[in-house]
Design a protein around this motif. Structure first.
Motif, PDB file in Angstrom:
ATOM      1  N   ASN A 251      43.283  21.635   9.857  1.00 12.77           N
ATOM      2  CA  ASN A 251      44.645  21.262   9.466  1.00 12.77           C
ATOM      3  C   ASN A 251      44.595  20.274   8.314  1.00 12.77           C
ATOM      4  O   ASN A 251      43.582  19.618   8.074  1.00 12.77           O
ATOM      5  N   SER A 253      47.050  16.922   6.995  1.00 14.11           N
ATOM      6  CA  SER A 253      48.186  16.041   7.231  1.00 14.11           C
ATOM      7  C   SER A 253      48.498  15.321   5.926  1.00 14.11           C
ATOM      8  O   SER A 253      47.622  14.665   5.348  1.00 14.11           O
ATOM      9  N   ARG A 277      47.218  24.429  10.212  1.00 12.99           N
ATOM     10  CA  ARG A 277      48.542  23.787  10.219  1.00 12.99           C
ATOM     11  C   ARG A 277      48.668  22.823   9.041  1.00 12.99           C
ATOM     12  O   ARG A 277      47.715  22.149   8.680  1.00 12.99           O
ATOM     13  N   ILE A 279      50.649  19.520   8.308  1.00 10.93           N
ATOM     14  CA  ILE A 279      51.396  18.477   9.014  1.00 10.93           C
ATOM     15  C   ILE A 279      52.072  17.594   7.979  1.00 10.93           C
ATOM     16  O   ILE A 279      51.410  16.976   7.143  1.00 10.93           O
ATOM     17  N   THR A 289      61.237  15.660   7.426  1.00  9.12           N
ATOM     18  CA  THR A 289      60.922  15.794   8.850  1.00  9.12           C
ATOM     19  C   THR A 289      62.116  16.335   9.620  1.00  9.12           C
ATOM     20  O   THR A 289      61.980  17.219  10.486  1.00  9.12           O
ATOM     21  N   SER A 361      54.366  21.397  10.714  1.00  7.58           N
ATOM     22  CA  SER A 361      54.709  20.423  11.751  1.00  7.58           C
ATOM     23  C   SER A 361      55.149  19.166  11.018  1.00  7.58           C
ATOM     24  O   SER A 361      54.712  18.924   9.891  1.00  7.58           O
ATOM     25  N   TYR A 363      56.353  14.802  11.313  1.00 10.14           N
ATOM     26  CA  TYR A 363      56.518  13.563  12.057  1.00 10.14           C
ATOM     27  C   TYR A 363      57.005  12.475  11.109  1.00 10.14           C
ATOM     28  O   TYR A 363      56.572  12.394   9.952  1.00 10.14           O
ATOM     29  N   ALA A 396      48.691  12.816  11.923  1.00 13.47           N
ATOM     30  CA  ALA A 396      47.573  13.636  12.387  1.00 13.47           C
ATOM     31  C   ALA A 396      47.215  13.308  13.827  1.00 13.47           C
ATOM     32  O   ALA A 396      46.928  14.199  14.640  1.00 13.47           O
ATOM     33  N   GLY A 399      49.827  14.671  16.207  1.00 11.48           N
ATOM     34  CA  GLY A 399      49.786  16.129  16.316  1.00 11.48           C
ATOM     35  C   GLY A 399      48.428  16.681  16.695  1.00 11.48           C
ATOM     36  O   GLY A 399      48.204  17.887  16.580  1.00 11.48           O
ATOM     37  N   THR A 406      41.444  17.738  11.573  1.00 10.11           N
ATOM     38  CA  THR A 406      42.495  17.498  10.582  1.00 10.11           C
ATOM     39  C   THR A 406      41.966  16.645   9.441  1.00 10.11           C
ATOM     40  O   THR A 406      41.228  15.680   9.649  1.00 10.11           O
TER      41      THR A 406
END
Length: 479
Positions: A251, A253, A277, A279, A289, A361, A363, A396, A399, A406
């Motif tokens: 992933n 982030s 992913r 992030i 977000t 995703s 945050y 990170a 998630g 990540t």
């Protein structure tokens, strides 16, 4: 490779014309007319390439015949020869399943150097080869301005004006911009927010007659060359990490405010890089977000935070994502952006929202969580994060999923944000070049946050024989 507008009202352009155009003439953003698709065999062949060689391979997919391979190699090598680390963007492991991609080894200690050293050299190449006049106009929430100025300072035939929000950038960010003494540089501190600066830039670029008369060129991430240069480091980091991941999915982030950095990752994934992913990490200015999690894209009240470069409400690259989200249909983008202009919001629901949540995703990391992350990694891992990177690292960690690794993008050196670092009673040693800034005289002009006030400064600066020194002034002034 040709470039088309997200709104469909601009004739297809080649790479160099797209770079010079910046914002599309119909008010949209330029995107490639076709996305290169990479086979697993190509990815494997690229795995062991150096950063500069990898950059040549990736960028050559987008430059078409506008640059020879030799020209592109020269631009890439010249751009990254200014970086302090031999890997350009090294990856560091800071946890069992967590790495940081250090993007701050360029001249101004920020990730913007990766794209803007290349874009600055590209503009100089275009000016020398075609005789084009290069008058750069850009807005910054802190890092773009210093990186852009560093990318073009002293280059023949290029002048640059940077807008930034007065009193809303870090002290080091301000000094990196305002201590430059070159007569081809103009700094305008606007009485407003970065969103105001970004709005002014778009208003001025949308005035096609003014844009042509003063030969305006874009340095912000509305310029597609910036996004393409940032795509490279996703490939580089993936190759460094995936070889050690023991089959774990990878992933990224990304701390973001303007959506450009994470959109570069989105493009890398669309090209075939097997990112699991993406992030998205914001601070309290969390419009992105909220869009990912609820489908509503609507600005909220502006919040000043410890991560000021992310204090953005309206993300300039969001329109590019809308174009792909809605099946590359310009008529849909025109409708959505018209609605945003009229109602101040964009909504996604049903299958469209499901696709957004498959793509990202998201945050929101608030001030205390940001500072706690800095404190925890400094004392637990002996690794000092800047507050923007801390947002990405915190996201990170929130998630984290078993069987995944990540890479958090480290977007700035912590020395650029010592005001935040000291809130956790951490003392750091500044790099010598940053420490020296505090002894230099500053030059800036403070103006109202209106397009007209900015135009009044641009006309003598871009119109004068020697770059309009009257507009710059020799010290901090108001106008």
């Amino acid at each position: 490779m040709r470039y088309i507008s997200t709104r469909g009202g601009t004739a297809p352009a080649g790479f160099i014309d797209a770079v010079l155009m910046g914002l599309a003439d119909d008010g949209g953003l330029l995107v490639p007319d076709a996305m290169p698709q990479l086979s697993p065999e190509t990815l494997e062949a690229w795995r062991t390439l150096s950063y500069t060689d990898l950059a040549v391979e990736v960028l050559s997919l987008f430059t078409g015949d506008d640059l020879t391979r030799e020209e592109l190699q020269g631009l890439v090598r010249g751009s990254y020869a200014t970086f302090r680390h031999p890997e350009v963007t090294p990856v560091q492991k800071i946890g069992d399943n967590l790495h940081v991609l250090e993007l701050f080894h360029g001249p101004t200690f920020a990730f913007k150097d990766v794209a803007l050293q290349f874009l600055g050299n590209l503009y100089a190449h275009i000016a020398a080869k075609t005789g084009s006049i290069i008058h750069i106009l850009g807005a910054t929430s802190g890092d773009t301005g210093a990186s852009a100025i560093e990318g073009v300072r002293g280059k023949e035939g290029i002048h640059i004006c940077i807008l930034y929000p007065h009193g809303k950038v870090s002290r080091v960010q301000e000094l990196q911009m305002t201590t430059i003494q070159g007569e081809n540089v103009l700094n305008l501190a606007i009485r407003g927010t970065f969103d105001d600066a970004q709005r002014i830039i778009k208003e001025i670029f949308a005035d096609a007659a003014f844009k042509r008369e003063y030969h305006l060129r874009a340095i912000n991430s509305i310029n597609i060359a910036r996004i393409l240069a940032q795509v490279v480091y996703y490939f580089y980091a993936y190759f460094r990490v995936s070889g050690e991941a023991d089959g774990r999915r990878v992933n990224f982030s990304v701390p973001t405010g303007n959506f450009g950095d994470i959109f570069a990752g989105y493009l890398a994934k669309q090209m075939g890089l097997p990112i699991h992913r993406l992030i998205l990490a914001t601070n309290e200015n969390d419009i992105l977000t909220r869009f990912v999690n609820t489908g509503l894209y609507r600005p909220a009240a502006f919040r000043s935070t410890h991560s000021p470069s992310m204090d953005i409400q309206v993300a300039s690259n969001f329109e590019r994502y809308l174009y792909y989200l809605h099946g590359e249909k310009p008529e849909m983008v025109r409708e959505l952006m018209a609605g945003f202009g009229a109602q101040g919001e964009v909504r996604a629901s049903g299958e469209v929202l499901a696709q957004v949540q498959a793509d990202f995703s998201a945050y929101s990391i608030e001030n205390e969580a940001c500072l706690n992350t800095i404190h925890g990694h400094y004392h637990g891992r002996a690794y000092l994060l800047d507050p923007h990177t801390a947002c990405g690292v915190a996201a990170a960690e929130l998630g984290a999923v078993e069987g995944e690794v990540t890479v958090a993008l480290a977007t700035a050196h912590p020395a650029k944000f010592d005001e935040s670092i000291r809130l956790r009673e951490i003392t750091q040693t500044f790099p010598e070049s940053i420490q020296a800034l505090f002894e230099l005289p500053q030059r800036q002009t403070v103006v109202e946050a209106t397009a007209e006030a900015v135009r009044q400064k641009l006309v003598p600066f871009f119109g004068g024989e020697a770059g309009g020194t009257e507009a710059q002034g020799k010290a901090i002034t108001s106008a």
